[in-house]
Design a protein around this motif. Structure first.
Motif, PDB file in Angstrom:
ATOM      1  N   VAL A 233       0.906  -1.000   0.167  1.00 12.29           N
ATOM      2  CA  VAL A 233       0.232  -0.052   0.000  1.00 12.29           C
ATOM      3  C   VAL A 233       0.869   1.168   0.186  1.00 12.29           C
ATOM      4  O   VAL A 233       0.709   2.098  -0.567  1.00 12.29           O
ATOM      5  N   ILE A 234       1.732   1.225   0.952  1.00 16.17           N
ATOM      6  CA  ILE A 234       2.983   2.442   0.694  1.00 16.17           C
ATOM      7  C   ILE A 234       4.255   1.642   0.430  1.00 16.17           C
ATOM      8  O   ILE A 234       4.585   0.729   1.038  1.00 16.17           O
ATOM      9  N   HIS A 235       4.915   2.232  -0.472  1.00 22.52           N
ATOM     10  CA  HIS A 235       6.274   1.913  -0.909  1.00 22.52           C
ATOM     11  C   HIS A 235       7.068   2.962  -1.429  1.00 22.52           C
ATOM     12  O   HIS A 235       6.465   4.165  -1.436  1.00 22.52           O
ATOM     13  N   ILE A 236       8.150   2.825  -1.271  1.00 23.47           N
ATOM     14  CA  ILE A 236       9.215   3.738  -1.492  1.00 23.47           C
ATOM     15  C   ILE A 236       9.621   3.751  -2.949  1.00 23.47           C
ATOM     16  O   ILE A 236       9.906   2.826  -3.515  1.00 23.47           O
ATOM     17  N   ARG A 237       9.783   5.058  -3.742  1.00 29.64           N
ATOM     18  CA  ARG A 237       9.974   5.397  -5.071  1.00 29.64           C
ATOM     19  C   ARG A 237      11.553   5.814  -5.086  1.00 29.64           C
ATOM     20  O   ARG A 237      11.612   7.055  -4.479  1.00 29.64           O
ATOM     21  N   ILE A 238      12.407   5.067  -5.380  1.00 30.84           N
ATOM     22  CA  ILE A 238      13.947   5.288  -5.602  1.00 30.84           C
ATOM     23  C   ILE A 238      14.009   6.991  -6.035  1.00 30.84           C
ATOM     24  O   ILE A 238      14.947   7.969  -5.509  1.00 30.84           O
ATOM     25  N   GLY A 239      13.460   7.359  -7.175  1.00 32.77           N
ATOM     26  CA  GLY A 239      13.653   8.496  -7.777  1.00 32.77           C
ATOM     27  C   GLY A 239      13.251   9.799  -6.912  1.00 32.77           C
ATOM     28  O   GLY A 239      13.805  10.828  -6.915  1.00 32.77           O
ATOM     29  N   GLN A 240      12.073   9.420  -5.947  1.00 32.82           N
ATOM     30  CA  GLN A 240      11.844  10.555  -5.078  1.00 32.82           C
ATOM     31  C   GLN A 240      12.397  10.679  -4.059  1.00 32.82           C
ATOM     32  O   GLN A 240      12.158  11.747  -3.472  1.00 32.82           O
ATOM     33  N   ILE A 241      13.365   9.657  -3.494  1.00 29.37           N
ATOM     34  CA  ILE A 241      14.330   9.804  -2.563  1.00 29.37           C
ATOM     35  C   ILE A 241      15.396  11.061  -2.638  1.00 29.37           C
ATOM     36  O   ILE A 241      15.869  11.729  -1.833  1.00 29.37           O
ATOM     37  N   PHE A 242      15.560  11.041  -4.151  1.00 26.58           N
ATOM     38  CA  PHE A 242      16.781  12.157  -4.312  1.00 26.58           C
ATOM     39  C   PHE A 242      16.161  13.354  -4.753  1.00 26.58           C
ATOM     40  O   PHE A 242      16.919  14.085  -5.349  1.00 26.58           O
ATOM     41  N   THR A 243      14.998  13.723  -4.615  1.00 22.43           N
ATOM     42  CA  THR A 243      14.405  14.959  -4.908  1.00 22.43           C
ATOM     43  C   THR A 243      13.821  15.592  -3.540  1.00 22.43           C
ATOM     44  O   THR A 243      13.467  14.970  -2.518  1.00 22.43           O
ATOM     45  N   PHE A 244      13.819  16.915  -3.498  1.00 17.93           N
ATOM     46  CA  PHE A 244      13.513  17.536  -2.273  1.00 17.93           C
ATOM     47  C   PHE A 244      11.693  18.300  -2.681  1.00 17.93           C
ATOM     48  O   PHE A 244      11.706  18.835  -3.679  1.00 17.93           O
ATOM     49  N   ASN A 245      10.745  17.907  -1.735  1.00 21.19           N
ATOM     50  CA  ASN A 245       9.518  18.412  -2.063  1.00 21.19           C
ATOM     51  C   ASN A 245       9.299  19.056  -0.636  1.00 21.19           C
ATOM     52  O   ASN A 245       8.991  18.643   0.079  1.00 21.19           O
ATOM     53  N   LYS A 246       9.433  20.531  -1.063  1.00 25.65           N
ATOM     54  CA  LYS A 246       9.360  21.541   0.055  1.00 25.65           C
ATOM     55  C   LYS A 246       8.273  21.326   0.952  1.00 25.65           C
ATOM     56  O   LYS A 246       8.109  21.434   2.301  1.00 25.65           O
ATOM     57  N   ALA A 247       7.129  21.294   0.136  1.00 26.95           N
ATOM     58  CA  ALA A 247       5.763  21.310   0.927  1.00 26.95           C
ATOM     59  C   ALA A 247       5.592  20.016   1.850  1.00 26.95           C
ATOM     60  O   ALA A 247       5.207  20.161   2.955  1.00 26.95           O
ATOM     61  N   LEU A 248       6.140  18.816   1.139  1.00 22.22           N
ATOM     62  CA  LEU A 248       6.026  17.610   1.922  1.00 22.22           C
ATOM     63  C   LEU A 248       7.039  17.587   3.395  1.00 22.22           C
ATOM     64  O   LEU A 248       6.629  17.412   4.306  1.00 22.22           O
ATOM     65  N   LEU A 249       8.167  18.193   2.761  1.00 23.96           N
ATOM     66  CA  LEU A 249       9.163  18.180   3.979  1.00 23.96           C
ATOM     67  C   LEU A 249       8.714  19.095   5.038  1.00 23.96           C
ATOM     68  O   LEU A 249       9.067  18.831   6.268  1.00 23.96           O
ATOM     69  N   LYS A 250       8.148  20.139   4.868  1.00 22.20           N
ATOM     70  CA  LYS A 250       7.517  21.255   5.570  1.00 22.20           C
ATOM     71  C   LYS A 250       6.449  20.645   6.720  1.00 22.20           C
ATOM     72  O   LYS A 250       6.674  20.732   7.912  1.00 22.20           O
ATOM     73  N   LYS A 251       5.758  19.517   6.042  1.00 19.42           N
ATOM     74  CA  LYS A 251       4.632  18.812   6.795  1.00 19.42           C
ATOM     75  C   LYS A 251       5.518  17.883   7.959  1.00 19.42           C
ATOM     76  O   LYS A 251       4.961  17.785   9.087  1.00 19.42           O
ATOM     77  N   ILE A 252       6.279  17.063   7.383  1.00 18.20           N
ATOM     78  CA  ILE A 252       6.978  16.069   8.348  1.00 18.20           C
ATOM     79  C   ILE A 252       7.707  16.852   9.529  1.00 18.20           C
ATOM     80  O   ILE A 252       7.659  16.466  10.717  1.00 18.20           O
TER      81      ILE A 252
END
Length: 462
Positions: A233-252
């Motif tokens: 249901v939830i899995h990690i995408r390698i490509g997204q690990i090497f990107t910065f998503n400011k909005a999502l990081l701010k929430k975390i």
């Protein structure tokens, strides 16, 4: 007082029809029971681990114990980040936005790993000055042991961070059984590694440190590989690990930073109180150490429920279903309360037998009996509203309130009252444990009114 604080966990009046319930009773059992088992296993394996390390010599166990305090701070930071990720992912799952839930998972892995490398670099550059600053002029052999252990275990920081993040993501999916199995395997591997390093290879601190490094690496790699499975249901995408998503990081980080502040303040408070305890004499110091080890048992249920709450409440809040959020909050608090009563009463009745297992003087035994009794009583009365209840508020996103209450409680309840009761009134270690109960009362009082006010319902992250 018991009746006053018990109101918070009164049975839910509005029963949710089974067909509308987000979590069945079976779902809650699958989530909570493995967490309880995991806590028990980690505790006993930790005891066995300590016993074996002691065979490497007094300098070795002294060095290891000192460094474990430092590593514990880093672990608290990683766990704070993981908690932030759990809540954000759970809320996205509740809202039905699975793409952002998966993207948040990858961002959690990225920021956790990045932070771990920063900590690693800090330790590599300043290990000896750090040990000298924290522990002063310790004996040369203890310093050598601590330095060796710190440098080797620093290589495990990325694995510690990765394991914390991946474990949090599996719990967000409600799969705590798998995390229990991996945790068990990691701890057994650590114990076996210690046995080989200490008894077979005679490697002392190096053997102990390598066992920790290898076991943490193995657990982290296993968890990471499992999360790459796209069928989950939830899995990690390698490509997204090497990107910065400011909005999502701010929430975390919105969740993680207040959690980290709470953990940091708690650790600082522990250090300050330890300096006071050191003045109480041998009997009281020994009694405090024994009581702390025993009291790890009577908080197992509350700890497990607190770890399960972000998954359940996070999904309800993400779905904007605060009726179910309130229902499950009360239900899980009731589970924690009644389980805690059974556990603590059983522990209290077994206390004479348990204390006989320790080689304590009559005076130290008497103090230990009093301290455990105080802790058991207040765990029954306030443990639920002081532990799992803040977890409910955090899961809803009300993290700044809980941070402020925790900070005020630590300063007023733990520090100020500890000094007044222990030093001014002359109650010694007993006064310090009464101050701990005062801290719990403070948290419970404000947590109760926050929950009843409903203001936590306006703090949703997603």
């Amino acid at each position: 007082m018991a009746n006053f604080f018990a109101k918070i966990i009164e049975p839910p009046r509005d029963i949710i029809p089974k067909e509308r319930q987000m979590f069945s009773n079976q779902d809650l059992k699958k989530l909570i029971i493995p967490l309880v088992i995991e806590q028990v296993l980690v505790m006993f394996v930790g005891m066995a681990d300590t016993m074996m390390v002691s065979h490497a010599g007094e300098a070795a166990i002294s060095g290891v114990s000192l460094v474990d305090m430092i590593n514990g701070v880093f672990l608290y930071v990683f766990n704070a980040l993981a908690a932030g990720g759990t809540i954000v992912v759970s809320q996205y799952m509740g809202s039905g936005d699975m793409d952002k839930a998966k993207h948040s998972s990858s961002q959690l892995v990225m920021i956790s790993t990045l932070l771990s490398f920063i900590f690693f670099g800090f330790i590599m550059l300043g290990n000896r000055p750090l040990l000298s600053l924290l522990f002063g002029q310790i004996e040369a052999d203890v310093m050598d042991a601590a330095l060796t252990y710190l440098v080797i275990t620093a290589f495990s920081f990325p694995f510690m961070a990765l394991h914390s993040a991946c474990t949090a993501l599996f719990r967000a999916m409600g799969n705590s059984k798998l995390t229990m199995k991996v945790s068990l395997g990691m701890n057994i591997l650590n114990v076996v590694g210690n046995a080989i390093g200490v008894f077979v290879l005679q490697a002392g601190v190096v053997g102990v440190a390598m066992a920790s490094l290898i076991s943490r690496a193995a657990a982290a790699i296993v968890m990471f590989v499992l999360l790459l499975d796209k069928n989950k249901v939830i899995h990690i995408r390698i490509g997204q690990i090497f990107t910065f998503n400011k909005a999502l990081l701010k929430k975390i980080l919105h969740i993680a930073i207040p959690n980290g502040v709470q953990s940091g303040l708690f650790q600082i408070t522990r250090v300050l109180l330890t300096s006071i305890i050191a003045t109480f004499g041998t009997a009281q110091i020994a009694a405090n150490g024994v009581a702390v080890s025993i009291d790890n048992i009577n908080t197992i249920i509350n700890s497990a429920v607190s770890m399960a709450i972000p998954t359940v409440i996070g999904r309800c809040v993400g779905a904007n279903d605060y009726k179910q959020a309130t229902y499950y909050a009360k239900k899980m608090l009731l589970i924690a309360q009644f389980s805690s009563i059974i556990l603590n009463v059983s522990l209290f009745l077994s206390l004479p037998l348990i204390l006989n297992m320790y080689a304590l003087s009559a005076e130290a035994t008497r103090y230990a009996y009093i301290l455990v009794s105080i802790h058991s009583l207040w765990t029954i009365l306030l443990g639920t509203s002081s532990g799992p209840l803040p977890a409910v508020l955090n899961a809803a996103g009300d993290v700044h309130f809980t941070m402020k209450v925790a900070a005020a409680g630590l300063i007023i309840g733990r520090l100020l009252c500890s000094y007044i009761f222990s030093i001014t009134f002359g109650w010694g270690i007993i006064g310090m444990w009464i101050a701990m109960a005062t801290h719990w009362s403070f948290n419970s009082f404000f947590g109760y009114y926050r929950f009843k006010s409903g203001k936590w319902m306006d703090k949703r992250i997603v």
